[in-house]
Design a protein around this motif. Structure first.
Motif, PDB file in Angstrom:
ATOM      1  N   ILE A   1       7.204 -40.536  41.436  1.00  0.00           N
ATOM      2  CA  ILE A   1       8.384 -41.104  40.430  1.00  0.00           C
ATOM      3  C   ILE A   1       9.663 -40.220  40.987  1.00  0.00           C
ATOM      4  O   ILE A   1      10.576 -40.883  41.075  1.00  0.00           O
ATOM      5  N   LEU A   2       9.600 -39.121  40.766  1.00  0.00           N
ATOM      6  CA  LEU A   2      10.777 -37.958  41.062  1.00  0.00           C
ATOM      7  C   LEU A   2      11.242 -38.404  42.483  1.00  0.00           C
ATOM      8  O   LEU A   2      12.466 -38.290  42.470  1.00  0.00           O
TER       9      LEU A   2
ATOM     10  N   MET B   1       4.073 -25.997  25.848  1.00  0.00           N
ATOM     11  CA  MET B   1       4.912 -25.352  27.063  1.00  0.00           C
ATOM     12  C   MET B   1       3.809 -24.699  27.901  1.00  0.00           C
ATOM     13  O   MET B   1       3.795 -23.313  27.780  1.00  0.00           O
ATOM     14  N   THR B   2       3.112 -25.408  28.805  1.00  0.00           N
ATOM     15  CA  THR B   2       2.237 -24.822  29.669  1.00  0.00           C
ATOM     16  C   THR B   2       2.923 -24.418  30.966  1.00  0.00           C
ATOM     17  O   THR B   2       4.074 -24.696  31.121  1.00  0.00           O
TER      18      THR B   2
ATOM     19  N   LEU C   1       7.165 -28.145  36.271  1.00  0.00           N
ATOM     20  CA  LEU C   1       7.935 -29.414  36.372  1.00  0.00           C
ATOM     21  C   LEU C   1       9.258 -29.308  35.979  1.00  0.00           C
ATOM     22  O   LEU C   1      10.105 -30.124  36.552  1.00  0.00           O
ATOM     23  N   GLU C   2       9.450 -28.862  34.986  1.00  0.00           N
ATOM     24  CA  GLU C   2      10.978 -28.510  34.322  1.00  0.00           C
ATOM     25  C   GLU C   2      11.757 -27.970  35.484  1.00  0.00           C
ATOM     26  O   GLU C   2      12.948 -28.309  35.738  1.00  0.00           O
TER      27      GLU C   2
ATOM     28  N   PRO D   1      18.981 -27.424  32.200  1.00  0.00           N
ATOM     29  CA  PRO D   1      18.041 -28.035  31.353  1.00  0.00           C
ATOM     30  C   PRO D   1      18.422 -27.384  29.797  1.00  0.00           C
ATOM     31  O   PRO D   1      18.809 -26.279  29.780  1.00  0.00           O
ATOM     32  N   VAL D   2      18.243 -28.078  28.829  1.00  0.00           N
ATOM     33  CA  VAL D   2      18.663 -27.673  27.532  1.00  0.00           C
ATOM     34  C   VAL D   2      17.302 -27.807  26.750  1.00  0.00           C
ATOM     35  O   VAL D   2      16.485 -29.096  26.871  1.00  0.00           O
ATOM     36  N   LYS D   3      16.822 -26.690  26.263  1.00  0.00           N
ATOM     37  CA  LYS D   3      15.572 -26.929  25.635  1.00  0.00           C
ATOM     38  C   LYS D   3      15.461 -26.975  24.064  1.00  0.00           C
ATOM     39  O   LYS D   3      16.279 -26.080  23.442  1.00  0.00           O
ATOM     40  N   VAL D   4      14.869 -27.817  23.556  1.00  0.00           N
ATOM     41  CA  VAL D   4      14.697 -27.903  22.095  1.00  0.00           C
ATOM     42  C   VAL D   4      13.307 -27.909  21.853  1.00  0.00           C
ATOM     43  O   VAL D   4      12.393 -28.400  22.400  1.00  0.00           O
TER      44      VAL D   4
END
Length: 194
Positions: A9-10, A26-27, A33-34, A41-44
């Motif tokens: 997909i990417l 969060m493995t 992948l992140e 990225p902004v992590k929430v």
């Protein structure tokens, strides 16, 4: 587990895009992948200040409000013999459920803020001693009480905030033992969250 499919997909989508990545945990695979698919990225994340223990099995059931009492009786029958605390949001609700369950021959007792301290202690002692297997309570019993060996916590009414939820479900799965928490969600609870 879907790394191959995600990579396909990417490779096919535009490089200039907004990407949202959601994960319950969060493995290392999710972190990989992140790094591979996100720029700046902004992590929430959910506040980890309030956590439950790994030995706690947590479930919710969605039931129409008009069937809540019936489903409670069903759950108590399914988990018969287990030491159970049922949390309600009001004193009147805890009293009503205690009366209903006793009339259905469940060994139930309740504690709430409308009872005197001696009444609360008497009820709590009956539950602790095993004379009663079900304790119906408001949040007055969610903290500060030492109640060993609780197998099941039922949130009959939704807690008003995450901290109250943590305190309620923390009555089970203590001292290395496992436990279960079930939260009953109705259509009105869903409406209140929107």
């Amino acid at each position: 587990d879907f790394e191959k499919q995600i990579n396909i997909i990417l490779s096919q989508i535009p490089k200039d895009r907004n990407t949202y990545l959601f994960s319950a945990t969060m493995t290392s695979k999710v972190q990989k992948l992140e790094r591979a698919s996100l720029e700046n990225p902004v992590k929430v994340e959910v506040n980890t200040k309030y956590k439950t223990v790994d030995a706690l099995v947590q479930n919710y059931v969605f039931k129409p409000a008009k069937h809540k009492e019936t489903y409670l009786v069903f759950m108590l029958t399914q988990f018969a013999g287990q030491k159970t605390i049922i949390f309600t949001s009001t004193c009147n609700q805890s009293t009503k459920l205690a009366l209903m369950l006793r009339n259905l021959n469940f060994k139930a007792v309740n504690i709430n803020g409308q009872l005197t301290q001696p009444q609360r202690l008497a009820a709590l002692n009956k539950f602790k001693a095993g004379e009663r297997s079900i304790l119906i309570a408001t949040d007055v019993a969610s903290r500060g009480l030492d109640i060993p060996m609780v197998d099941l916590v039922i949130n009959y009414d939704m807690p008003s905030n995450p901290k109250d939820y943590i305190h309620r479900v923390g009555r089970t799965a203590r001292a290395g033992k496992s436990g279960r928490a079930i939260t009953v969600v109705t259509q009105y609870d869903v409406e209140n969250c929107q």
